[in-house]
Design an enzyme around this catalytic site. Structure first.
Site, PDB file in Angstrom:
ATOM      1  N   ASN A 149      -2.768 -11.607  -2.840  1.00  0.00           N
ATOM      2  CA  ASN A 149      -3.455 -10.598  -2.036  1.00  0.00           C
ATOM      3  C   ASN A 149      -4.579 -11.243  -1.239  1.00  0.00           C
ATOM      4  OD1 ASN A 149      -2.085  -8.154  -2.641  1.00  0.00           O
ATOM      5  ND2 ASN A 149      -2.969  -8.178  -4.683  1.00  0.00           N
ATOM      6  N   CYS A 170       5.322  -7.402  -3.782  1.00  0.00           N
ATOM      7  CA  CYS A 170       4.375  -6.610  -4.558  1.00  0.00           C
ATOM      8  C   CYS A 170       5.176  -5.725  -5.502  1.00  0.00           C
ATOM      9  CB  CYS A 170       3.519  -5.760  -3.618  1.00  0.00           C
ATOM     10  SG  CYS A 170       2.269  -4.741  -4.441  1.00  0.00           S
ATOM     11  N   HIS A 171       4.582  -5.313  -6.611  1.00  0.00           N
ATOM     12  CA  HIS A 171       5.287  -4.449  -7.561  1.00  0.00           C
ATOM     13  C   HIS A 171       4.826  -2.998  -7.494  1.00  0.00           C
ATOM     14  CE1 HIS A 171       2.231  -6.911  -9.948  1.00  0.00           C
ATOM     15  NE2 HIS A 171       1.638  -5.778  -9.665  1.00  0.00           N
ATOM     16  N   HIS A 200       0.396  -1.456  -0.254  1.00  0.00           N
ATOM     17  CA  HIS A 200      -0.620  -0.647  -0.915  1.00  0.00           C
ATOM     18  C   HIS A 200      -0.890   0.676  -0.209  1.00  0.00           C
ATOM     19  CE1 HIS A 200      -2.496  -4.194  -3.388  1.00  0.00           C
ATOM     20  NE2 HIS A 200      -1.206  -4.009  -3.615  1.00  0.00           N
ATOM     21  N   TYR A 257      -9.031   2.813  -0.164  1.00  0.00           N
ATOM     22  CA  TYR A 257      -8.436   2.580   1.152  1.00  0.00           C
ATOM     23  C   TYR A 257      -8.706   3.735   2.111  1.00  0.00           C
ATOM     24  CZ  TYR A 257      -5.536  -0.504  -1.744  1.00  0.00           C
ATOM     25  OH  TYR A 257      -5.084  -1.430  -2.636  1.00  0.00           O
TER      26      TYR A 257
END
Length: 497
Positions: A149, A170-171, A200, A257
């Site tokens: 990241n 990414c998971h 994300h 975010y």
């Protein structure tokens, strides 16, 4: 098959063990070479012991090497996995601590926001050095699988400036998929999803249970009545209610975010849960990673003992890496969600940005599904972040202090809290504190130091609205025992999470 995989940042102990165990579960990969590299020789030696033990116990012909010489590890590698955290926990602590002085309360700080943008400034310069080595010593056409990241900015920089074939992994999609199935109280393998957006901030656009479309009303009701998720995922549920689509990211991640949930300290507690760091705790991921590091240092013999279990007892995870390699090498098709350059895949996001969206992998490579259109609210949220990411990536490449400050200024959460003067001073503080990892800003550090001698705005010594102390290994052991006892007590009534 006898190809070579190199893992950069292999001192990330738990994650490296998981990646290697997954790869070694593929029958055709029994004879590969795994080259581990890290700047921390102590961690590297411990990880090598763990992976070598897995290989030995399972009588595999695989070869495991470890070196602090990155180029040696990369030599002739066909696949490279990047799992580094440049600056380690020391820089990460500054990513959280300094913004708090200006009222910016982050849970994770590794994607955007002040912390994520600084993380990119450190990571991008390093990954471009990795790319230089890959082009010079690895197999021609080697694939870089980037797990580091901030995913979007790191992958963006490699594609635009690194000259190396890469995909970001990414998971988050898998974890959200698992959670949705648990909320619906059905097995995960009965649920199919289409998820698209940016890393994300990816959105479950279509959810099917055994082919039947799950409506927004049904999904919302499932989360609101769930005894655990209804308390832990208040931000995600609120966004689902207002946008009509569920986000991949945990409550804590999503809350930082957006400009709406963490901007007033007195209201943060209304939106988070303190039962686990991932649900919104101030600096939660920093505490979690610090505790894990301390635990590993103390309990290494336990980890080594666990590595002695046969792989036949190991359940391969849904991390993308091993499945991608299996598809590329064997032709067995794999469907996943990958971070790549947009180029029109998502029609209402910029063509130059990095998106996360469905694709298929086989011997022909990673093939993305084109023509996705995000719902307007989802696209609007993504577009704001894309603009921040673009400025952050360009600043990291150029060492442009003004552009970095503009990126932080336009960040949704920072912009909801800070004045422009506060942003300028905060970035100066971050640059000075992290100068050793920011060679591209060496020219700007002296001026930043001078400006900080006569600060224009006042700061405060603030731990955040929801900060917990780092626990000792003894406290973790006690908590672990209590948690296991509680989980055992609830097994009779607990259904699907």
């Amino acid at each position: 098959m006898t190809f070579k995989i190199a893992i950069i940042g292999a001192g990330s102990v738990g994650f490296t063990k998981k990646l290697c165990s997954d790869i070694l579960k593929v029958p055709e990969f029994a004879g590969i070479e795994i080259a581990l590299t890290d700047i921390n020789a102590h961690n590297l030696e411990m990880v090598q012991q763990i992976i070598s033990r897995i290989v030995k116990v399972n009588n595999l012909p695989a070869r495991v090497t470890a070196t602090t010489d990155r180029r040696e590890a990369l030599k002739d590698a066909r696949y490279i996995m990047n799992v580094v955290r440049i600056g380690g926990l020391e820089a990460f602590a500054d990513d959280i601590r300094i913004p708090l002085k200006y009222g910016v309360d982050q849970c994770v700080g590794d994607t955007i926001c002040a912390g994520g943008l600084m993380y990119a400034q450190r990571g991008i310069m390093a990954v471009l050095e990795f790319c230089k080595d890959i082009k010079e010593v690895s197999e021609s056409g080697a694939l870089l699988l980037n797990y580091a990241n901030p995913m979007a900015m790191m992958t963006w920089a490699v594609i635009d400036h690194g000259g190396v074939n890469t995909v970001g992994l990414c998971h988050g999609v898998q974890n959200g998929h698992r959670q949705i199935a648990a909320a619906l109280r059905v097995p995960m393998d009965e649920v199919d999803v289409i998820c698209s957006g940016i890393n994300h901030q990816t959105w479950y656009l279509d959810i099917r249970h055994q082919g039947r479309k799950v409506s927004q009303t049904e999904l919302l009701a499932a989360f609101e009545r769930h005894p655990t998720f209804s308390k832990q995922e208040k931000v995600r549920i609120d966004v689902l209610k207002r946008f009509g689509f569920y986000s991949t990211e945990s409550n804590g991640h999503l809350s930082e975010y957006l400009p709406w949930y963490r901007k007033r300290p007195e209201e943060i507690q209304n939106w988070i849960s303190m039962d686990d760091w991932i649900h919104g705790e101030t600096g939660g991921y920093l505490r979690y990673t610090t505790e894990n590091r301390n635990w590993f240092e103390t309990d290494f013999p336990v980890f080594l003992e666990e590595a002695g279990k046969p792989l036949s007892d190991y359940q391969r995870t849904d991390e993308h890496a091993s499945h991608i390699l299996e598809a590329l090498e064997t032709g067995r098709t794999y469907r996943g969600h990958f971070n790549v350059k947009n180029g029109g895949i998502i029609k209402n996001l910029p063509t130059d940005c990095i998106i996360e969206s469905p694709g298929f992998v086989d011997r022909f490579g990673i093939n993305m599904i084109e023509g996705v259109t995000l719902p307007d609210a989802c696209a609007a949220t993504c577009n704001v972040s894309v603009s921040v990411q673009r400025m952050g990536m360009k600043a990291a490449i150029s060492g442009d202090v003004d552009l970095l400050k503009q990126a932080v200024l336009h960040d949704p959460l920072v912009g909801a809290i800070c004045t422009p003067e506060e942003v300028w001073q905060m970035v100066d503080e971050l640059l000075v504190a992290q100068a050793q990892w920011l060679p591209q800003y060496a020219h700007a550090i002296p001026d930043a130091i001078e400006r900080l001698k006569t600060p224009k705005v006042k700061t405060r010594d603030w731990a955040g609205a929801a900060r917990l102390e780092v626990r000792s290994v003894e406290e973790l052991r006690a908590a672990g025992t209590k948690k296991k006892a509680a989980e055992g007590h609830s097994l009779g009534t607990k259904v699907m999470g």
